[in-house]
Structure formats: C-alpha cells, structure tokens
Design a protein around this motif. Sequence first.
Motif, PDB file in Angstrom:
ATOM      1  N   VAL A 277      -8.340   8.064  -9.766  1.00  0.00           N
ATOM      2  CA  VAL A 277      -7.561   7.131  -8.945  1.00  0.00           C
ATOM      3  C   VAL A 277      -6.073   7.437  -9.064  1.00  0.00           C
ATOM      4  CG1 VAL A 277      -6.911   4.705  -8.647  1.00  0.00           C
ATOM      5  CG2 VAL A 277      -9.317   5.326  -9.005  1.00  0.00           C
ATOM      6  N   LEU A 278      -5.619   7.823 -10.238  1.00  0.00           N
ATOM      7  CA  LEU A 278      -4.214   8.168 -10.415  1.00  0.00           C
ATOM      8  C   LEU A 278      -3.827   9.324  -9.506  1.00  0.00           C
ATOM      9  CD1 LEU A 278      -1.465   8.073 -11.825  1.00  0.00           C
ATOM     10  CD2 LEU A 278      -2.421   9.553 -13.619  1.00  0.00           C
ATOM     11  N   LEU A 279      -4.613  10.395  -9.503  1.00  0.00           N
ATOM     12  CA  LEU A 279      -4.290  11.551  -8.672  1.00  0.00           C
ATOM     13  C   LEU A 279      -4.371  11.201  -7.195  1.00  0.00           C
ATOM     14  CD1 LEU A 279      -6.047  14.426 -10.655  1.00  0.00           C
ATOM     15  CD2 LEU A 279      -3.660  13.681 -10.766  1.00  0.00           C
ATOM     16  N   GLU A 280      -5.336  10.367  -6.818  1.00  0.00           N
ATOM     17  CA  GLU A 280      -5.433   9.929  -5.420  1.00  0.00           C
ATOM     18  C   GLU A 280      -4.200   9.112  -5.023  1.00  0.00           C
ATOM     19  OE1 GLU A 280      -9.072   7.775  -5.300  1.00  0.00           O
ATOM     20  OE2 GLU A 280     -10.348   9.559  -5.117  1.00  0.00           O
ATOM     21  N   THR A 281      -3.741   8.265  -5.937  1.00  0.00           N
ATOM     22  CA  THR A 281      -2.575   7.434  -5.630  1.00  0.00           C
ATOM     23  C   THR A 281      -1.324   8.287  -5.490  1.00  0.00           C
ATOM     24  OG1 THR A 281      -3.538   5.581  -6.860  1.00  0.00           O
ATOM     25  CG2 THR A 281      -1.158   5.529  -6.494  1.00  0.00           C
ATOM     26  N   LEU A 282      -1.146   9.261  -6.377  1.00  0.00           N
ATOM     27  CA  LEU A 282       0.009  10.148  -6.275  1.00  0.00           C
ATOM     28  C   LEU A 282       0.009  10.898  -4.948  1.00  0.00           C
ATOM     29  CD1 LEU A 282       0.135  11.616  -9.899  1.00  0.00           C
ATOM     30  CD2 LEU A 282       1.481   9.735  -8.963  1.00  0.00           C
ATOM     31  N   THR A 283      -1.172  11.366  -4.567  1.00  0.00           N
ATOM     32  CA  THR A 283      -1.295  12.076  -3.284  1.00  0.00           C
ATOM     33  C   THR A 283      -0.939  11.176  -2.122  1.00  0.00           C
ATOM     34  OG1 THR A 283      -3.000  13.547  -4.187  1.00  0.00           O
ATOM     35  CG2 THR A 283      -2.875  13.348  -1.794  1.00  0.00           C
ATOM     36  N   ALA A 284      -1.423   9.930  -2.158  1.00  0.00           N
ATOM     37  CA  ALA A 284      -1.145   8.987  -1.073  1.00  0.00           C
ATOM     38  C   ALA A 284       0.339   8.630  -1.007  1.00  0.00           C
ATOM     39  CB  ALA A 284      -1.985   7.726  -1.252  1.00  0.00           C
ATOM     40  N   LEU A 285       0.996   8.507  -2.152  1.00  0.00           N
ATOM     41  CA  LEU A 285       2.411   8.174  -2.154  1.00  0.00           C
ATOM     42  C   LEU A 285       3.270   9.312  -1.626  1.00  0.00           C
ATOM     43  CD1 LEU A 285       2.769   6.360  -5.611  1.00  0.00           C
ATOM     44  CD2 LEU A 285       3.129   5.337  -3.354  1.00  0.00           C
ATOM     45  N   GLY A 286       2.805  10.536  -1.776  1.00  0.00           N
ATOM     46  CA  GLY A 286       3.598  11.679  -1.378  1.00  0.00           C
ATOM     47  C   GLY A 286       3.385  12.150   0.044  1.00  0.00           C
ATOM     48  N   ARG A 287       2.353  11.679   0.714  1.00  0.00           N
ATOM     49  CA  ARG A 287       2.029  12.189   2.047  1.00  0.00           C
ATOM     50  C   ARG A 287       3.090  11.831   3.064  1.00  0.00           C
ATOM     51  NH1 ARG A 287      -4.401  10.733   2.119  1.00  0.00           N
ATOM     52  NH2 ARG A 287      -5.140  12.609   1.075  1.00  0.00           N
TER      53      ARG A 287
ATOM     54  N   ASN B 120       0.850  -1.191   0.000  1.00  0.00           N
ATOM     55  CA  ASN B 120       0.000   0.000   0.000  1.00  0.00           C
ATOM     56  C   ASN B 120       0.889   1.246   0.000  1.00  0.00           C
ATOM     57  OD1 ASN B 120       0.776   0.640   2.724  1.00  0.00           O
ATOM     58  ND2 ASN B 120      -0.739  -0.818   3.481  1.00  0.00           N
ATOM     59  N   PRO B 121       0.322   2.414  -0.263  1.00  0.00           N
ATOM     60  CA  PRO B 121       1.167   3.614  -0.359  1.00  0.00           C
ATOM     61  C   PRO B 121       2.041   3.867   0.862  1.00  0.00           C
ATOM     62  CG  PRO B 121      -0.961   4.070  -1.326  1.00  0.00           C
ATOM     63  CD  PRO B 121      -1.069   2.703  -0.702  1.00  0.00           C
ATOM     64  N   GLU B 122       1.513   3.606   2.058  1.00  0.00           N
ATOM     65  CA  GLU B 122       2.313   3.815   3.266  1.00  0.00           C
ATOM     66  C   GLU B 122       3.525   2.888   3.293  1.00  0.00           C
ATOM     67  OE1 GLU B 122       1.827   3.840   8.153  1.00  0.00           O
ATOM     68  OE2 GLU B 122       0.112   3.359   6.868  1.00  0.00           O
ATOM     69  N   THR B 123       3.299   1.623   2.920  1.00  0.00           N
ATOM     70  CA  THR B 123       4.396   0.664   2.864  1.00  0.00           C
ATOM     71  C   THR B 123       5.417   1.078   1.816  1.00  0.00           C
ATOM     72  OG1 THR B 123       2.971  -1.146   3.607  1.00  0.00           O
ATOM     73  CG2 THR B 123       4.982  -1.755   2.434  1.00  0.00           C
ATOM     74  N   CYS B 124       4.936   1.524   0.668  1.00  0.00           N
ATOM     75  CA  CYS B 124       5.839   1.962  -0.404  1.00  0.00           C
ATOM     76  C   CYS B 124       6.685   3.142   0.048  1.00  0.00           C
ATOM     77  CB  CYS B 124       5.042   2.321  -1.657  1.00  0.00           C
ATOM     78  SG  CYS B 124       4.301   0.901  -2.511  1.00  0.00           S
ATOM     79  N   ARG B 125       6.079   4.089   0.745  1.00  0.00           N
ATOM     80  CA  ARG B 125       6.848   5.248   1.221  1.00  0.00           C
ATOM     81  C   ARG B 125       7.949   4.807   2.180  1.00  0.00           C
ATOM     82  NH1 ARG B 125       1.876   7.490   2.175  1.00  0.00           N
ATOM     83  NH2 ARG B 125       2.261   7.454   4.428  1.00  0.00           N
ATOM     84  N   ALA B 126       7.613   3.887   3.072  1.00  0.00           N
ATOM     85  CA  ALA B 126       8.611   3.420   4.034  1.00  0.00           C
ATOM     86  C   ALA B 126       9.767   2.721   3.326  1.00  0.00           C
ATOM     87  CB  ALA B 126       7.956   2.465   5.033  1.00  0.00           C
ATOM     88  N   LYS B 127       9.460   1.948   2.292  1.00  0.00           N
ATOM     89  CA  LYS B 127      10.516   1.250   1.552  1.00  0.00           C
ATOM     90  C   LYS B 127      11.379   2.241   0.773  1.00  0.00           C
ATOM     91  CE  LYS B 127       8.108  -3.185   1.118  1.00  0.00           C
ATOM     92  NZ  LYS B 127       7.508  -4.174   0.186  1.00  0.00           N
ATOM     93  N   VAL B 128      10.780   3.277   0.234  1.00  0.00           N
ATOM     94  CA  VAL B 128      11.552   4.301  -0.466  1.00  0.00           C
ATOM     95  C   VAL B 128      12.442   5.056   0.523  1.00  0.00           C
ATOM     96  CG1 VAL B 128      11.390   6.468  -1.761  1.00  0.00           C
ATOM     97  CG2 VAL B 128       9.934   4.522  -2.380  1.00  0.00           C
ATOM     98  N   GLU B 129      11.938   5.293   1.717  1.00  0.00           N
ATOM     99  CA  GLU B 129      12.743   5.972   2.732  1.00  0.00           C
ATOM    100  C   GLU B 129      13.988   5.167   3.092  1.00  0.00           C
ATOM    101  OE1 GLU B 129      10.019   6.709   5.897  1.00  0.00           O
ATOM    102  OE2 GLU B 129       8.973   8.318   4.820  1.00  0.00           O
ATOM    103  N   ALA B 130      13.909   3.842   2.933  1.00  0.00           N
ATOM    104  CA  ALA B 130      15.086   3.012   3.216  1.00  0.00           C
ATOM    105  C   ALA B 130      16.226   3.335   2.255  1.00  0.00           C
ATOM    106  CB  ALA B 130      14.719   1.536   3.125  1.00  0.00           C
ATOM    107  N   TYR B 131      15.887   3.706   1.031  1.00  0.00           N
ATOM    108  CA  TYR B 131      16.923   4.124   0.084  1.00  0.00           C
ATOM    109  C   TYR B 131      17.577   5.426   0.551  1.00  0.00           C
ATOM    110  CZ  TYR B 131      15.437   0.701  -3.449  1.00  0.00           C
ATOM    111  OH  TYR B 131      15.161  -0.456  -4.125  1.00  0.00           O
ATOM    112  N   ALA B 132      16.762   6.340   1.052  1.00  0.00           N
ATOM    113  CA  ALA B 132      17.315   7.605   1.542  1.00  0.00           C
ATOM    114  C   ALA B 132      18.244   7.367   2.730  1.00  0.00           C
ATOM    115  CB  ALA B 132      16.185   8.554   1.920  1.00  0.00           C
ATOM    116  N   LYS B 133      17.853   6.469   3.614  1.00  0.00           N
ATOM    117  CA  LYS B 133      18.704   6.171   4.773  1.00  0.00           C
ATOM    118  C   LYS B 133      20.021   5.521   4.345  1.00  0.00           C
ATOM    119  CE  LYS B 133      14.823   5.714   7.984  1.00  0.00           C
ATOM    120  NZ  LYS B 133      14.005   4.781   8.805  1.00  0.00           N
ATOM    121  N   ALA B 134      20.009   4.843   3.206  1.00  0.00           N
ATOM    122  CA  ALA B 134      21.222   4.185   2.707  1.00  0.00           C
ATOM    123  C   ALA B 134      22.156   5.153   1.988  1.00  0.00           C
ATOM    124  CB  ALA B 134      20.850   3.036   1.777  1.00  0.00           C
TER     125      ALA B 134
END
Length: 320
Positions: free
Chosen positions: A310-320, A274-288
């Motif tokens: 749905v596309l705009l909603e998904t982009l918003t969710a990924l960026g929060r 889900n978007p929250e999980t994706c954000r956390a995984k992307v943050e792992a790259y930043a920490k690296a």
Amino acid sequence: MTVPLGGVPLADHRAVYEALAGAGFTDLWSSEVAGTDAFTPLAMAAAWTPSMRLGTAITPVFTRGPGLLAMSAAALAEAAPGRFQLGIGSSSPVVVGDWNAVDFSEPYARSRDMLRFLKAALAGELVDHDFGTFALRRFRLERPPATPPQILLAALRPGMLRLAAAEADGVILNWLSPADVTTALAETKSAPAGFDVAARIFVCPTDDESYARAVGRRLIAAYLTVPAYAAFHRWLGRDRTLTPMWEAWAAGERKAALAAIPDEVVDDLIVHGNPETCRAKVEAYAKAGVTVPVMALLPTPALEAGGPTVLLETLTALGR
C-alpha cells in the motif's frame, strides 16, 4: 519527498527510492530532529537512485562544528555531484539545547556566520577568520567537491528571509499555506535569478477528514507552540485564531489546546484528501512561488494497515 519514510527500515529504502523515482518525484529531502541524521539516508539514495536530486531541510547550524558540517556536506556533494543542495537553519532550543547540550544563542548570527563559512569552505578556500559566533584557524577541506552544493537557508520571518535572499542560493520554508508563501516571498524580492524556494508540505493522503484533522491538530500543537513558530504565525496574521491554542497550551491544558485549533487552520497547513486532491493542493504551493515543493508523508489508517504494498501504491498515486 521527505525521507526516510516512517515504518520502513533504512536498509529497505531502496524500493522506496526507486518507487519515488518511477512515480515522477525528482527530489529526496531529509530532515534532522531525533530520527535519522540528515546525511545517511541521502548517501544511500546517492548510490541507489542516481537520477534524483538530494537535499537537507534542515541541518542545524549549532549541532555540528563548522568543519564537521563542511566535511559532511562535501562528502555528499562528492557522492552525488551536481545533485545535492545543503539546507541549513537554526533549528530550535529543544533540538539544540535540550537534546544536544549546545547553547542556543544568537540563532540569526550563527546561521549567517555558518552560511558565510560554508560558502568559502565548500569552494575549497582556506578559512582563517573570526566570524563572530565562532572563529576558525586555517581550515581547508582536504576533499573540496568539484561541484560545490548550493546552500539554502531556512527562514521564517523578515530578517532571516532577507539574509537568505542576500547571501544564500535559496530559502527553505515550513509550516505555511500557499497564501502564506506570497507573504514570505515578499521579503526575498532582492534574490537573484535562479533562487530556489523549497517548502516542506505535510501530506495526509486520506478521504477521512476527521482522521486527517486529528493528525494535523497534534502536529500543529507540537510545532506551533514553539516560540519561533508562534512568532512566525503571528507575523502571518494568525494571532486571533491561534491564541486560544497558545493560552491553553501554556496553562498545561493539552486537550483544550488541540480542541482550540480551528478546522480552517488545519486545512490551511495540512494537505489531505485522496492522492489527486493532495497533488492539486501541492501544486498550489508551486503556483505561489515554491520551486521545490517537498511532501512529508503523514500516516493514514490504510498506510498503517497495508504494509509495503500500500505504501508503494500510495507513493505512485501521489506522484502521477
């Protein structure tokens, strides 16, 4: 975010760019393979979203002549002063040779020479020099940008990584996990302060693991069978896990190649959930150590069925 997004005409991207800016995304990065060119989507973004940084990842060093590449970069730097980073790289024999009818030879030397030329040209210097892989006679940009763009170099293995650290303003990574970032950046320890590390990260925002892994396997088979990426992943230590895929692919057994890719390799290289999980995984790259994590949005059933809303909603969710 990587732009343009699939399924959205370029003329309709203003709403996409504005949604990304509103969701907290800071950068728009283009690519150049067989879709749009690298510069047109960013030129539109320069006018539509004046707050966002722009970058190319990558513009191939073979498919434009040196002068034309310098002019394209200078024009975008003038359109978006202080907001544009030029990412260059060797690309691949398919893109360069098969699709653009250019000889793909000496990719390291060509990348080095183009980097050196662009640094001089974009600074407004007169360039009259034999670089080795090409020679120029008395070239000077008529409109050098007041703020020359930073130049980032795409790199996979030690030689190119060290070149980026020594002569570029940053490096562009691709097709690696957060743990792999540490391995790659060990080769850039000599880089100066402010050295940018951009990485394209494939993101499939869905809870359907089987779907995400199927998409991921197709991408992995398409990319990591290319010799440069195969060598990269051997260097990263995936020789044992990916050899069955490489052997099946070489034998023409495409379905067997897909089936041979382990789940753990897909989960290492493709962000999904889900978007929250994706954000956390992307943050792992930043920490690296990635300073510019660039999402590349992959299709999902919801995105394909839901249309622009749905596309705009998904982009918003990924960026929060």
